[in-house]
Design a protein around this motif. Sequence first.
Motif, mmCIF file in Angstrom:
data_model
loop_
_atom_site.group_PDB
_atom_site.id
_atom_site.type_symbol
_atom_site.label_atom_id
_atom_site.label_comp_id
_atom_site.label_asym_id
_atom_site.label_seq_id
_atom_site.Cartn_x
_atom_site.Cartn_y
_atom_site.Cartn_z
ATOM 1 N N PHE A 102 0.826 -1.204 0.000
ATOM 2 C CA PHE A 102 0.000 0.000 0.000
ATOM 3 C C PHE A 102 0.860 1.253 0.000
ATOM 4 C CE2 PHE A 102 -2.422 3.341 2.128
ATOM 5 C CZ PHE A 102 -3.572 3.359 1.358
ATOM 6 N N VAL A 103 1.872 1.283 0.862
ATOM 7 C CA VAL A 103 2.742 2.453 0.919
ATOM 8 C C VAL A 103 3.539 2.605 -0.371
ATOM 9 C CG1 VAL A 103 4.726 3.475 2.086
ATOM 10 C CG2 VAL A 103 2.902 2.416 3.429
ATOM 11 N N SER A 104 4.095 1.499 -0.853
ATOM 12 C CA SER A 104 4.956 1.553 -2.041
ATOM 13 C C SER A 104 4.184 1.803 -3.328
ATOM 14 C CB SER A 104 5.735 0.234 -2.176
ATOM 15 O OG SER A 104 6.554 0.005 -1.055
ATOM 16 N N SER A 105 2.861 1.625 -3.297
ATOM 17 C CA SER A 105 2.074 1.749 -4.519
ATOM 18 C C SER A 105 2.084 3.149 -5.104
ATOM 19 C CB SER A 105 0.626 1.306 -4.260
ATOM 20 O OG SER A 105 0.005 2.149 -3.302
ATOM 21 N N ALA A 106 2.450 4.143 -4.311
ATOM 22 C CA ALA A 106 2.589 5.502 -4.845
ATOM 23 C C ALA A 106 3.729 6.207 -4.141
ATOM 24 C CB ALA A 106 1.285 6.289 -4.704
ATOM 25 N N PHE A 107 4.805 5.468 -3.880
ATOM 26 C CA PHE A 107 5.993 6.007 -3.220
ATOM 27 C C PHE A 107 7.114 6.024 -4.249
ATOM 28 C CE2 PHE A 107 9.706 5.961 -0.427
ATOM 29 C CZ PHE A 107 9.318 6.818 0.586
ATOM 30 N N VAL A 108 7.727 7.168 -4.439
ATOM 31 C CA VAL A 108 8.692 7.323 -5.524
ATOM 32 C C VAL A 108 9.996 6.611 -5.153
ATOM 33 C CG1 VAL A 108 9.843 8.939 -7.076
ATOM 34 C CG2 VAL A 108 7.659 9.562 -6.002
ATOM 35 N N GLN A 109 10.143 5.385 -5.652
ATOM 36 C CA GLN A 109 11.352 4.603 -5.484
ATOM 37 C C GLN A 109 11.312 3.447 -6.481
ATOM 38 O OE1 GLN A 109 11.563 2.892 -1.572
ATOM 39 N NE2 GLN A 109 9.692 1.731 -1.784
ATOM 40 N N THR A 110 12.294 2.579 -6.416
ATOM 41 C CA THR A 110 12.453 1.541 -7.441
ATOM 42 C C THR A 110 11.614 0.303 -7.206
ATOM 43 O OG1 THR A 110 14.283 0.530 -6.225
ATOM 44 C CG2 THR A 110 14.842 2.269 -7.790
ATOM 45 N N ASP A 111 11.244 0.016 -5.956
ATOM 46 C CA ASP A 111 10.800 -1.327 -5.607
ATOM 47 C C ASP A 111 9.462 -1.735 -6.204
ATOM 48 O OD1 ASP A 111 12.931 -2.265 -3.519
ATOM 49 O OD2 ASP A 111 12.471 -0.186 -3.045
ATOM 50 N N TRP A 165 5.387 -15.016 -23.281
ATOM 51 C CA TRP A 165 5.989 -13.746 -23.681
ATOM 52 C C TRP A 165 6.052 -12.768 -22.502
ATOM 53 C CZ3 TRP A 165 8.883 -12.381 -27.601
ATOM 54 C CH2 TRP A 165 8.843 -13.145 -28.777
ATOM 55 N N LEU A 166 5.051 -12.851 -21.612
ATOM 56 C CA LEU A 166 5.055 -11.973 -20.446
ATOM 57 C C LEU A 166 6.251 -12.266 -19.551
ATOM 58 C CD1 LEU A 166 3.519 -9.747 -18.903
ATOM 59 C CD2 LEU A 166 2.331 -11.574 -17.649
ATOM 60 N N PHE A 167 6.688 -13.517 -19.503
ATOM 61 C CA PHE A 167 7.872 -13.879 -18.719
ATOM 62 C C PHE A 167 9.086 -13.067 -19.159
ATOM 63 C CE2 PHE A 167 11.677 -16.727 -18.847
ATOM 64 C CZ PHE A 167 12.004 -16.644 -17.499
ATOM 65 N N PHE A 168 9.318 -12.984 -20.435
ATOM 66 C CA PHE A 168 10.483 -12.253 -20.937
ATOM 67 C C PHE A 168 10.290 -10.739 -20.814
ATOM 68 C CE2 PHE A 168 10.636 -16.384 -23.020
ATOM 69 C CZ PHE A 168 11.945 -16.757 -22.763
ATOM 70 N N LEU A 169 9.061 -10.265 -20.991
ATOM 71 C CA LEU A 169 8.793 -8.840 -20.794
ATOM 72 C C LEU A 169 9.056 -8.454 -19.341
ATOM 73 C CD1 LEU A 169 7.754 -6.087 -21.744
ATOM 74 C CD2 LEU A 169 5.422 -6.892 -21.275
ATOM 75 N N GLY A 170 8.658 -9.317 -18.421
ATOM 76 C CA GLY A 170 8.905 -9.042 -17.010
ATOM 77 C C GLY A 170 10.382 -8.951 -16.685
ATOM 78 N N LEU A 171 11.190 -9.827 -17.291
ATOM 79 C CA LEU A 171 12.634 -9.760 -17.077
ATOM 80 C C LEU A 171 13.198 -8.435 -17.578
ATOM 81 C CD1 LEU A 171 13.796 -13.365 -18.070
ATOM 82 C CD2 LEU A 171 13.511 -12.433 -15.768
ATOM 83 N N ALA A 172 12.728 -7.982 -18.737
ATOM 84 C CA ALA A 172 13.194 -6.706 -19.275
ATOM 85 C C ALA A 172 12.809 -5.549 -18.356
ATOM 86 C CB ALA A 172 12.624 -6.486 -20.672
ATOM 87 N N ILE A 173 11.570 -5.573 -17.841
ATOM 88 C CA ILE A 173 11.136 -4.525 -16.912
ATOM 89 C C ILE A 173 12.017 -4.533 -15.667
ATOM 90 C CG2 ILE A 173 9.270 -3.801 -15.381
ATOM 91 C CD1 ILE A 173 7.299 -4.810 -17.504
ATOM 92 N N GLY A 174 12.281 -5.727 -15.143
ATOM 93 C CA GLY A 174 13.112 -5.825 -13.948
ATOM 94 C C GLY A 174 14.526 -5.325 -14.169
ATOM 95 N N LEU A 175 15.104 -5.643 -15.320
ATOM 96 C CA LEU A 175 16.459 -5.187 -15.626
ATOM 97 C C LEU A 175 16.525 -3.671 -15.722
ATOM 98 C CD1 LEU A 175 17.544 -7.870 -18.241
ATOM 99 C CD2 LEU A 175 18.620 -7.459 -16.019
ATOM 100 N N LEU A 176 15.471 -3.054 -16.216
ATOM 101 C CA LEU A 176 15.444 -1.606 -16.323
ATOM 102 C C LEU A 176 14.961 -0.929 -15.037
ATOM 103 C CD1 LEU A 176 14.067 -1.159 -19.951
ATOM 104 C CD2 LEU A 176 16.378 -0.630 -19.129
ATOM 105 N N ALA A 177 14.388 -1.728 -14.133
ATOM 106 C CA ALA A 177 13.912 -1.173 -12.872
ATOM 107 C C ALA A 177 14.980 -1.209 -11.790
ATOM 108 C CB ALA A 177 12.676 -1.923 -12.385
ATOM 109 N N LYS A 178 15.701 -2.354 -11.695
ATOM 110 C CA LYS A 178 16.691 -2.470 -10.624
ATOM 111 C C LYS A 178 17.914 -3.279 -11.019
ATOM 112 C CE LYS A 178 16.434 -2.187 -5.636
ATOM 113 N NZ LYS A 178 15.544 -2.274 -4.463
ATOM 114 N N GLY A 179 17.930 -3.840 -12.214
ATOM 115 C CA GLY A 179 19.127 -4.519 -12.658
ATOM 116 C C GLY A 179 19.084 -6.023 -12.491
#
Length: 466
Positions: free
Chosen positions: A126-135, A161-175
Motif C-alpha cells: 500500500f505504501v509503495s504503490s505511490a511512493f517514488v522509489q524503485t521497488d 511472452w510476459l515472462f520475458f517482458l517481465g525480465l526486461a522490466i526488472g532489468l530496467l527497474a533495478k538490474g
Amino acid sequence: MTRNRAVLWGLVLLLAARLLAMFLVPLTDSTEARYAEIARKMVETGNWITPQFDYGVPFWAKPPMHTWLSALGIEAFGPSPFAARLGILVSAIATLAILWLWASTFTDRKTASIATLVAASSAVFFVSSAFVQTDMVLTLGVTASMAGFYGGIRGSRAWGWLFFLGLAIGLLAKGPIAVILSLLPIFVWVVWYRQWKNLAHLPWIAGTVACLVLSVPWYVAAEIATPGFLHYFLIGEHIQRFLQPGWKGDLYGAGREHFRGAIWLFWIGAALPWSLSLPVLAWRLRKGGAAQAEQAPLHLYLLLFAITPMVFFTAAANVLLAYVLPGIPAAALLAVLLWQRTGSSGARELTLGVAAMLLISLGLSIACLTPAGRSALPTEAYLVAAYPGQGRLAILEARSFSAEFYTQGKITRIGTPAELAQWLAPGDGVLVPKRKREAAMAAVGDTLQFVAEDRKYLLFVKCCKE
C-alpha cells in the motif's frame, strides 16, 4: 452485497485513500524526495539517458525505469508530488492486474479478487504503490516474470511472452537482482517437479532476443554517456553493498547496516496486517485443512516466489524493508488459497484488515493538515511554502532533496555561516539546521528574522536592518 462487489469496493476505497495521500502527503526525505528530484532534473535537463543525482552528477545506483515513470508524470502535469508518484501508482495497478489475471487461470475469480485485495492492502504494498522509489517497478517485473513463466509452461504463448517482458522490466527497474529474484525460485521449482519438458512451451530464442533488445541498449548508452557506470553498478551496488557491512563505497549515502537475517523481521512488519493472521492460518490448517496433491506444485511455486527475497537477502548486511515487496503478491495469493482450504470464508478477517489499513492511511493523510503532523514529517515542503519573500532561498551546511524539489532546484547550498553572511541580501531566506542556529546568528547578526520551523530546520529571512 455480494462478496465480489464487496471486494471491488475494498479495492476502490484503497485506491481512493492512496490517491488522497498522493495529494496531501508531501515528498519526504530522503528516499522519496531524492528520486522525485532526480526525475524532475531529468525533465528539466532533457537528459533521459543518465539520471542525475545533482546537476552534472550522474546517478549510477539504479536503472532509470522508475525515474522515467516519474518524469513522464512531471512532464505531463508539472513538478508536483502527485505527478512524481503517478507512474509508480500505474505500475502498482499493473502488478495487481497481472496477479488477478494469473490467479484467474487456475482458480475462480472470487478467490483471485480476494488475493488481489490482500496484496493491495498489505502495508508495504500500500505504501509503495505511490511512493517514488524503485521497488514497486521491480515488483511489477518480477510478478510479470513469475506469472508469465507459470502460465507459459502450461501452454499459453501470451503468458510465455510476459515472462520475458517481465525480465526486461526488472532489468530496467533495478538490474540483475530482478533476474535472480525470478530465475532462482523458478530453477528450484523446475528441478523439484522435473518440469524440463514443459520448458519447451516458452519462446526462449525470440523471447530472450526481445528481452535483450528492450533492456541492453540503455546499459550501453549509459556507459558511453558516463564511463564507469557498469563497474559501479554491477560490482558496487550488487556485491559490495550487500556483503560489506556499512559499505563505504556508496556514492549517494551511507550503507544501512542491520544484523544478518533482519529481512525476515522486516517481512512481518511489511506484510501487516496479514502477517498477524499466520498463526491462526497455521492452526486452522493443522486442525482441518486437507491437502490436495494436485495443488502442491502451485503452492510450492507461490511459496518459493514469496520467500526468495528473504532467502536471498538473509546474508545481506545492508537491507531495507522494501526489499520484501517483490514476494508480497505471491504471499497474498498463497495465503488466500490456504485459508480457503480450511473451510473458513475469512470475511470478518478480510474486512477488519482492509478497514485497519484505510483508517491508518486516512488518519496519516489528515494529520498532514495539522501543525503537529506537518512538524513530524521529514520534509521541508512546508518551510519552502512558508517562505514569504521574493528573494533567493538557501540552505546552510546541508542538502535537502525535498527543498530542492519544491523550489525546482533553485535553492542554494551554503557551506559555512561565514559564507552565508557574505551571500545573504535583504529579502533572502535561509534554512538553518537547528544545531547551527547560534553559529548562523553569530555570523549574520541580528538581521535574521525568524519565520517558521520544522523538525530539523529553522527558516529565517534577512531583513533590511543592518
